[in-house]
Design a protein around this motif. Structure first.
Motif, PDB file in Angstrom:
ATOM      1  N   ALA A  14     -14.737 -75.910 -19.205  1.00 12.16           N
ATOM      2  CA  ALA A  14     -13.846 -75.225 -20.151  1.00 12.16           C
ATOM      3  C   ALA A  14     -12.937 -74.250 -19.410  1.00 12.16           C
ATOM      4  O   ALA A  14     -11.732 -74.162 -19.712  1.00 12.16           O
ATOM      5  N   LEU A  57     -10.252 -76.186 -17.637  1.00  9.10           N
ATOM      6  CA  LEU A  57      -9.235 -76.669 -18.577  1.00  9.10           C
ATOM      7  C   LEU A  57      -8.317 -75.536 -19.031  1.00  9.10           C
ATOM      8  O   LEU A  57      -7.114 -75.744 -19.222  1.00  9.10           O
ATOM      9  N   LEU A  90     -11.124 -89.459 -26.057  1.00 14.18           N
ATOM     10  CA  LEU A  90     -11.161 -87.995 -26.203  1.00 14.18           C
ATOM     11  C   LEU A  90     -11.066 -87.296 -24.848  1.00 14.18           C
ATOM     12  O   LEU A  90     -10.366 -86.291 -24.694  1.00 14.18           O
ATOM     13  N   ASP A  91     -11.768 -87.831 -23.853  1.00 14.32           N
ATOM     14  CA  ASP A  91     -11.730 -87.235 -22.518  1.00 14.32           C
ATOM     15  C   ASP A  91     -10.327 -87.329 -21.933  1.00 14.32           C
ATOM     16  O   ASP A  91      -9.813 -86.375 -21.352  1.00 14.32           O
ATOM     17  N   ARG A 148      -7.795 -85.019 -23.753  1.00 14.88           N
ATOM     18  CA  ARG A 148      -8.070 -83.611 -23.446  1.00 14.88           C
ATOM     19  C   ARG A 148      -7.518 -83.247 -22.072  1.00 14.88           C
ATOM     20  O   ARG A 148      -6.943 -82.172 -21.899  1.00 14.88           O
ATOM     21  N   SER A 149      -7.687 -84.129 -21.098  1.00 16.58           N
ATOM     22  CA  SER A 149      -7.226 -83.794 -19.755  1.00 16.58           C
ATOM     23  C   SER A 149      -5.748 -84.113 -19.539  1.00 16.58           C
ATOM     24  O   SER A 149      -5.030 -83.318 -18.942  1.00 16.58           O
ATOM     25  N   ARG A 181      -3.728 -82.391 -22.875  1.00 19.73           N
ATOM     26  CA  ARG A 181      -4.199 -81.028 -23.219  1.00 19.73           C
ATOM     27  C   ARG A 181      -4.286 -80.855 -24.741  1.00 19.73           C
ATOM     28  O   ARG A 181      -4.045 -79.778 -25.272  1.00 19.73           O
ATOM     29  N   ALA A 182      -4.595 -81.949 -25.410  1.00 17.11           N
ATOM     30  CA  ALA A 182      -4.737 -81.910 -26.864  1.00 17.11           C
ATOM     31  C   ALA A 182      -6.152 -81.460 -27.206  1.00 17.11           C
ATOM     32  O   ALA A 182      -7.111 -81.795 -26.515  1.00 17.11           O
ATOM     33  N   LYS A 183      -6.255 -80.700 -28.289  1.00 21.04           N
ATOM     34  CA  LYS A 183      -7.547 -80.162 -28.703  1.00 21.04           C
ATOM     35  C   LYS A 183      -7.903 -80.707 -30.085  1.00 21.04           C
ATOM     36  O   LYS A 183      -7.147 -80.529 -31.027  1.00 21.04           O
ATOM     37  N   PRO A 184      -9.065 -81.361 -30.203  1.00 16.99           N
ATOM     38  CA  PRO A 184      -9.483 -81.818 -31.530  1.00 16.99           C
ATOM     39  C   PRO A 184      -9.742 -80.619 -32.441  1.00 16.99           C
ATOM     40  O   PRO A 184     -10.439 -79.684 -32.057  1.00 16.99           O
ATOM     41  N   LEU A 228      -5.584 -83.640 -33.962  1.00 19.52           N
ATOM     42  CA  LEU A 228      -5.464 -82.931 -32.687  1.00 19.52           C
ATOM     43  C   LEU A 228      -4.359 -81.892 -32.763  1.00 19.52           C
ATOM     44  O   LEU A 228      -3.345 -82.109 -33.428  1.00 19.52           O
TER      45      LEU A 228
END
Length: 171
Positions: free
Chosen positions: A78, A81, A132-133, A136-137, A140-143, A162
């Motif tokens: 975290a 990120l 999802l992985d 996210r990487s 840089r989207a966040k659920p 997202l």
């Protein structure tokens, strides 16, 4: 209260009278039985729970240490990120679309401003985790919301919303 105290005193006196009337051999047997009962009670109430705790503690400590290591790894991930620079919106949308294309016919993406919604239909759990992985990487989207149900064993259907860009609603 006073009646109970009087009753106990009477019972104690009766016991003392019976005790004095017993032959020495019977008193010895009653004393030994009382001591044995006391020792059994001490072992059952005092020692066995302590021994059980000593036996179970190393396993519990190992489990807790494993959980702590997982949590530390998640915290480090975290932190990593958070320290990454934000992705420009166009690049984030392209990364989302590329990741969704890998889902094939099982995933459909809708973009609306700083939000994106994936509609999944029978996506395998492994493919969904990989998606999802990747988002996210790479994007840089966040659920921020997920509404998934298991349609078949190991396959999921539903929506995932997202937040795109820095900040969003998922902090």
């Amino acid at each position: 209260m006073a009646e109970q105290l009087q009753s106990l005193q009477d019972a104690w006196r009766d016991w003392q009278t019976k005790w004095a009337a017993m032959p020495a051999r019977e008193r010895r047997l009653v004393s030994v039985a009382a001591w044995l009962a006391g020792v059994v009670l001490l072992v059952m109430v005092g020692i066995r729970p302590a021994l059980r705790t000593l036996k179970e503690t190393p396993q519990q400590l190992n489990e807790l240490n494993a959980q702590l290591e997982v949590m530390r790894g998640q915290a480090a991930e975290a932190q990593a990120l958070k320290q990454r620079p934000p992705v420009p919106p166009i690049q984030a949308q392209a990364a989302l679309q590329a990741a969704t294309e890998r889902l094939g016919q099982t995933g459909r993406l809708m973009l609306q401003g700083d939000r994106a919604t994936l509609t999944a239909t029978g996506v395998s759990g492994e493919a969904l985790a990989s998606w999802l992985d990747e988002i996210r990487s790479a994007a840089r989207a966040k659920p921020v919301e997920a509404n998934l149900t298991q349609s078949d064993p190991g396959h999921y259907s539903g929506t995932i919303t997202l937040a795109l860009g820095p900040g969003g609603d998922a902090r």
